[in-house]
Scaffold this motif. Structure first.
Motif, short mmCIF file in Angstrom:
data_model
loop_
_atom_site.label_atom_id
_atom_site.label_comp_id
_atom_site.label_asym_id
_atom_site.label_seq_id
_atom_site.Cartn_x
_atom_site.Cartn_y
_atom_site.Cartn_z
N ALA A 47 -49.02 -56.41 -27.70
CA ALA A 47 -49.50 -55.70 -28.89
C ALA A 47 -49.31 -56.54 -30.14
O ALA A 47 -50.21 -56.61 -31.00
N THR A 94 -46.57 -48.98 -32.86
CA THR A 94 -47.31 -49.55 -31.74
C THR A 94 -47.01 -48.86 -30.41
O THR A 94 -47.80 -48.98 -29.47
N LYS A 129 -52.44 -45.37 -32.60
CA LYS A 129 -53.07 -46.69 -32.65
C LYS A 129 -54.34 -46.68 -33.48
O LYS A 129 -54.73 -47.71 -34.04
N PHE A 157 -46.45 -52.75 -38.40
CA PHE A 157 -46.67 -52.22 -37.05
C PHE A 157 -45.31 -52.21 -36.37
O PHE A 157 -44.82 -53.25 -35.94
#
Length: 440
Positions: A47, A94, A129, A157
């Protein structure tokens, strides 16, 4: 005729280009959703690499922080023309909650786009997301239009929100890195809205995770006597149930919103003596315990709730004890409720309202978030933080089976964020003499 033909060809080309752009936007969203960041083993590294690559395509400064090894926090920076001004922080997490794959119509990490409905099915499509990538897409559009921010815009994030955020947003908010960012306003997640009004949140309920334990002498399963562990625990559960019903009645009657009442839900029950085939059936256990997820709004009287727990739910007179696995105060260090102002004292609130309106969106009544988000860590440090996810006409499916977000609603949300970010990043505080004249 020739002129008409040329206009037709030009308009067709414009439509085609728009469709291609939308397909690319949706594809990027799907690619992010396909990264399995579900607990207990979230793929944080993949991610982080994805986010860094997207940031690179936008020429944003990228920094990866690890307050705990294996849990990267990606911090992006869009430098403003006046770095001395308080900055904007757009926060998202995330990680996502696990999914029971066999109970989904489409695999939860395939990001399946249904061809007729336009729904994108995936864990994280609503929570959250969508928001993180919408921030980036909004910046992409602003850059393409030639916009340059006056204030610096940060995007964070963060990991671990779904398990409390202690190794993510909490450490971030308490770090030297964060202090140097000079943040003036934080945007974080909200909830989907089943109607056309966007939901917006200025505070949230604090989690109290309570475990009640009852003890008593063991006895034969056929014997009746007072103060057994199970009997005492059942009395407590009944007391909790009555309180829960009284709070829920206020919501069902429309007297209070869900975020304004104290919610209590039993999440586990542990008792009995195990045997190779299950449990011993002719033995009353000497211990029994139950766990409760309690959510407390900032308007609640903490002392009164504590007395209720000690005197009614787990009284020592019934051989009962209790402990908190987590207990977050509804007040800040000054003893005031942890909420963000939604009046003229907070210019960021008025800017948000106007930005959503100018983007053809409708804002509902401000609410207390019924659960907990990372915003609490920023509010706890005295910063205004607003919870907002632009999802209207959408069922609330966070943590549910078949979580989805419609592609058109996702695209519309990008335009909403484009308007908000532009308004926030352009904001110039009035000078003192101007403010004085306005007061007069």
């Amino acid at each position: 005729m020739l002129a008409v033909a040329i206009l037709f060809l030009l308009s067709s080309a414009a439509v085609t280009n728009c469709e291609v752009e939308e397909e690319a936007i949706i594809s990027r969203f799907q690619n992010y959703l396909r990264i399995n960041t579900a607990h207990p083993n979230p793929n944080y590294n993949e991610a982080a690499q994805f986010i860094a690559a997207e940031a690179n395509s936008l020429s944003l400064d990228t920094q990866t922080l690890e307050f705990l090894k294996g849990k990267p926090l990606v911090l992006l920076k869009w430098a403003g023309r006046d770095p001395s001004l308080p900055s904007i922080l757009l926060n998202s997490h995330t990680d996502v909650v696990p999914a029971e794959t066999h109970k989904w119509n489409h695999p939860p990490f395939d990001a399946h786009l249904h061809p007729s409905s336009g729904h994108i099915y995936a864990r994280g499509s609503q929570d959250m997301k969508c928001v993180g990538i919408q921030y980036l897409e909004a910046i992409r559009k602003l850059q393409a239009s030639g916009f340059r921010p006056l204030r610096t815009v940060y995007l964070s994030f963060v990991p671990d929100e779904e398990i409390g955020g202690h190794d993510g947003a909490e450490m971030f908010a308490d770090s030297d890195v964060f202090r140097k960012m000079n943040v003036g306003i934080v945007l974080d997640e909200g909830l989907a809205s089943p109607n056309e009004d966007y939901r917006v949140f200025y505070g949230e309920r604090s989690p109290w995770w309570l475990v009640i334990k009852a003890t008593g002498a063991p006895g034969h399963g056929a014997k009746l006597y007072d103060n057994t562990a199970m009997e005492n625990l059942i009395k407590s559960v009944e007391s909790v149930r009555r309180f829960r019903a009284s709070q829920f009645d206020l919501v069902k009657a429309g007297l209070k919103a869900e975020g304004e009442v104290i919610s209590v839900n039993m999440v586990f029950l542990k008792a009995g003596t195990p045997s190779p085939t299950g449990f011993v059936m002719n033995l009353q256990p000497s211990e029994a315990q139950a766990g409760f997820d309690i959510r407390v709004p900032p308007t609640a009287d903490e002392a009164s709730l504590e007395r209720r727990i000690a005197e009614e739910w787990a009284p020592a007179t019934r051989n009962m004890t209790f402990e908190f696995k987590q207990r977050v105060s509804v007040n800040d260090k000054f003893g005031k409720p942890v909420v963000t102002a939604i009046d003229s004292s907070n210019p960021w609130w008025a800017l948000l309202e106007e930005a959503i309106k100018s983007a053809k969106g409708k804002l509902g009544k401000p609410e207390i978030f019924p659960a907990s988000t990372d915003a609490r860590y920023f509010r706890g440090r005295g910063l205004p933080a607003i919870g907002f996810s632009p999802m209207a006409n959408t069922p609330i499916l966070l943590h549910d089976h078949n979580e989805f977000l419609n592609k058109d609603e996702y695209l519309r949300g990008i335009g909403i964020y484009e308007s908000i970010i532009k308004a926030y990043a352009s904001y110039e505080e009035p000078r003192k003499d101007e403010a004085s004249r306005a007061e007069l």
